[in-house]
Design an enzyme around this catalytic site. Structure first.
Site, mmCIF file in Angstrom:
data_model
loop_
_atom_site.group_PDB
_atom_site.id
_atom_site.type_symbol
_atom_site.label_atom_id
_atom_site.label_comp_id
_atom_site.label_asym_id
_atom_site.label_seq_id
_atom_site.Cartn_x
_atom_site.Cartn_y
_atom_site.Cartn_z
ATOM 1 N N TYR A 163 78.825 33.695 -89.079
ATOM 2 C CA TYR A 163 78.204 32.773 -88.127
ATOM 3 C C TYR A 163 76.699 32.817 -88.335
ATOM 4 O O TYR A 163 76.117 33.901 -88.464
ATOM 5 C CB TYR A 163 78.540 33.192 -86.690
ATOM 6 C CG TYR A 163 77.885 32.357 -85.616
ATOM 7 C CD1 TYR A 163 78.209 31.014 -85.452
ATOM 8 C CD2 TYR A 163 76.942 32.924 -84.744
ATOM 9 C CE1 TYR A 163 77.606 30.252 -84.456
ATOM 10 C CE2 TYR A 163 76.344 32.164 -83.737
ATOM 11 C CZ TYR A 163 76.685 30.836 -83.595
ATOM 12 O OH TYR A 163 76.100 30.083 -82.604
ATOM 13 N N ASP A 258 71.219 36.949 -93.400
ATOM 14 C CA ASP A 258 71.166 36.737 -91.959
ATOM 15 C C ASP A 258 71.389 38.095 -91.296
ATOM 16 O O ASP A 258 72.514 38.562 -91.166
ATOM 17 C CB ASP A 258 72.239 35.728 -91.530
ATOM 18 C CG ASP A 258 72.198 35.451 -90.030
ATOM 19 O OD1 ASP A 258 71.561 36.244 -89.291
ATOM 20 O OD2 ASP A 258 72.808 34.464 -89.589
ATOM 21 N N LYS A 286 68.065 38.676 -81.978
ATOM 22 C CA LYS A 286 68.658 39.711 -81.128
ATOM 23 C C LYS A 286 67.707 40.896 -80.858
ATOM 24 O O LYS A 286 66.840 40.787 -80.010
ATOM 25 C CB LYS A 286 70.023 40.115 -81.671
ATOM 26 C CG LYS A 286 70.956 38.867 -81.636
ATOM 27 C CD LYS A 286 72.409 39.084 -81.849
ATOM 28 C CE LYS A 286 73.170 37.800 -81.530
ATOM 29 N NZ LYS A 286 73.925 37.204 -82.608
HETATM 30 C C1 PLP Z 1 73.798 35.596 -82.894
HETATM 31 C C2 PLP Z 1 73.676 35.203 -84.311
HETATM 32 C C3 PLP Z 1 72.956 34.065 -84.706
HETATM 33 C C4 PLP Z 1 72.411 33.071 -83.722
HETATM 34 O O1 PLP Z 1 71.431 33.611 -82.909
HETATM 35 P P1 PLP Z 1 71.144 32.893 -81.486
HETATM 36 O O2 PLP Z 1 69.968 33.641 -80.967
HETATM 37 O O3 PLP Z 1 72.404 33.077 -80.693
HETATM 38 O O4 PLP Z 1 70.857 31.474 -81.761
HETATM 39 C C5 PLP Z 1 72.778 33.847 -86.056
HETATM 40 N N1 PLP Z 1 73.288 34.668 -86.968
HETATM 41 C C6 PLP Z 1 74.007 35.767 -86.632
HETATM 42 C C7 PLP Z 1 74.513 36.663 -87.699
HETATM 43 C C8 PLP Z 1 74.239 36.052 -85.290
HETATM 44 O O5 PLP Z 1 74.999 37.098 -84.974
#
Ligand code: PLP
Length: 446
Positions: A163, A258, A286
């Site tokens: 994701y 990511d 995060k």
């Molecule tokens: C949570 C998440 C996102 C998106 O971040 P948001 O602050 O929710 O927009 C993108 N990549 C990864 C791997 C994530 O876990």
């Protein structure tokens, strides 16, 4: 009372001897659903895959969540990752309070932003230049834009079950929220956008090799969660990340890590420090916001200098580098820099995983456990989990039962099989003992 979900599991849950009083949560959820789609502002919060009622949280402190009905939970969701120091960590809250008194947004640069960028670059040296934004979604979207600008190519390659936020061309085979809801792709995403997105199974180098052979010269970047966290925790096979690095170099494509979850989670330097692989661009979120909305993307100077105002790739944000969010992030990173925290997290997380593994075995319930530092998942599965196809063979019904048994005993796990559990430095050995004891009861009941 009206039943909110029509799946059989839910009826069983309602029928099971619920000792916990949740009347205020139930009432509020009814009203929320009249006002907010599904009653929640982010889909996985709605408990759809496990049935039952989401708990409305009143406050949180340390390792605990407190709901509106006065129930207490040991929290392993931690706002889906950010709260690595536990909730309402005094140094973070103190810093936020102080900062709030100086105003909450200026729309002009601050020393704080320079300070946070410096901290990030020290921790993650591949991020030579860094841009702060307000969410992980925004950071990924912007990193992809600059990757496309730099390579002058449109194609991107991602992995099933990873994701990367909810921007249009990344909503192809995109992990937990989507899986849980059973939406393979989102409505509202033009086919013209999605056609630039190629997907391969996680850990499947052969498919990547084939795609790169066929399309390499059109692929701007390969984007990957170096430790997958959004189909449950799936670590990379030992040769997976090195192969991605090599294939992107061979094709003049960029490699984007990511690290929105893994950044500052598995190590102060993230997964790239753990595995010794240097990507071209990195996305963070995060933890670097300390519980306030922040995202960041960064990488090689020659790439990042393409961003406005230095270059022609446009990206902006009214609240980017917001002083409160940056302050919370800085306070968090300063606490984390003390190495002992990761050692401690590692030990506690190992104890949880070991305890859960033993209890499952004792009850004769097959599980496959994955853990990298303080992110872990127990899949209710018997065969190895290496990608989304193998992850989705998990017994999600059984997970739902386990989840509710744990919740009833005051242990708050993610309301989906396909999520990571997180530990914070506030999780005590007593919390861990209680969690393992609860798991014993839960496994026995299955
Ligand atoms: C949570 C998440 C996102 C998106 O971040 P948001 O602050 O929710 O927009 C993108 N990549 C990864 C791997 C994530 O876990």
């Amino acid at each position: 009372m009206r039943s909110l979900f029509l799946d059989p599991l839910n009826f069983r849950m309602i029928g099971c001897p619920a000792v916990m009083k949740i009347t205020r949560s139930i009432k509020l959820f009814e009203e929320a659903q009249q006002l907010i789609p599904g009653g929640v502002n982010s889909p996985v919060r709605a408990f759809r895959s496990v049935g039952g009622h989401p708990r409305f949280i009143h406050r949180a402190k340390g390792s605990k969540l407190y709901d509106l009905d006065g129930n207490t939970y040991i929290d392993y969701v931690l706002s889906w990752g950010p709260m690595i120091l536990g909730h309402a960590s005094p140094p973070v809250i103190g810093a936020i309070k102080k900062a709030a008194g100086r105003g909450t947004s200026y729309g002009a640069p601050t020393e704080l932003e320079v300070d946070l960028a410096r901290h990030i670059r020290t921790a993650v040296p591949s991020m030579e230049k860094i841009r702060l934004v307000s969410s992980g979604t925004e950071a990924v979207m912007s990193a992809i834009r600059v990757a496309r600008g730099f390579t002058k190519r449109d194609g991107i390659l991602k992995f099933e079950g990873c994701y990367h936020g909810h921007s249009d061309y990344l909503l192809a085979k995109a992990g937990s929220g989507m899986m849980t809801l059973g939406i393979p792709d989102s409505l509202g995403v033009p086919a013209d956008f999605a056609k630039h997105t190629f997907t391969a199974p996680y850990n499947d180098i052969r498919t990547v090799q084939r795609l790169m052979r066929e399309r390499g010269k059109h692929i701007a970047c390969i984007i990957v969660e170096p430790i997958a966290g959004n189909m449950g925790v799936v670590p990379p096979a030992h040769d997976f990340l090195p192969a991605l690095r090599q294939l992107t170099l061979e094709n003049d494509s960029l490699l984007i890590f990511d690290e929105v979850i893994s950044g500052f989670r598995v190590d102060y330097g993230g997964a790239q420090a753990l595995y010794g692989i240097t990507p071209d661009l990195t996305v963070l979120g995060k933890i670097i916001g300390g519980g306030l909305p922040v995202g960041a993307y960064g990488g090689r100077t020659e790439i990042m200098d393409l961003i406005a105002p230095t270059g022609p790739v446009y990206q902006a944000g009214t609240l980017s580098g917001n002083p409160l969010a940056v302050t919370a992030g800085l306070a968090t990173l300063k606490q984390l820099r003390a190495k002992q925290l990761y050692k401690n997290l590692e030990e506690r997380s190992a104890a949880v995983a070991e305890g859960i593994g033993k209890e499952a075995q004792r009850a004769g319930i097959p599980i496959i456990q994955h853990r990298v530092g303080s992110m872990l998942t127990a899949f209710f599965a018997s065969d190895p989990v290496v990608d989304w196809n193998s992850a989705k063979r998990s017994d999600t019904k059984r997970y739902g039962q386990f989840f509710h048994q744990m919740l009833e005993q005051g242990v708050y796990l993610a309301p989906s099989q396909f999520e990571a559990a997180f530990l914070s430095t506030a999780h005590s050995s007593t919390d861990i003992e209680r969690t393992i004891k609860a798991a014993r009861v839960a496994f026995k009941s299955l």
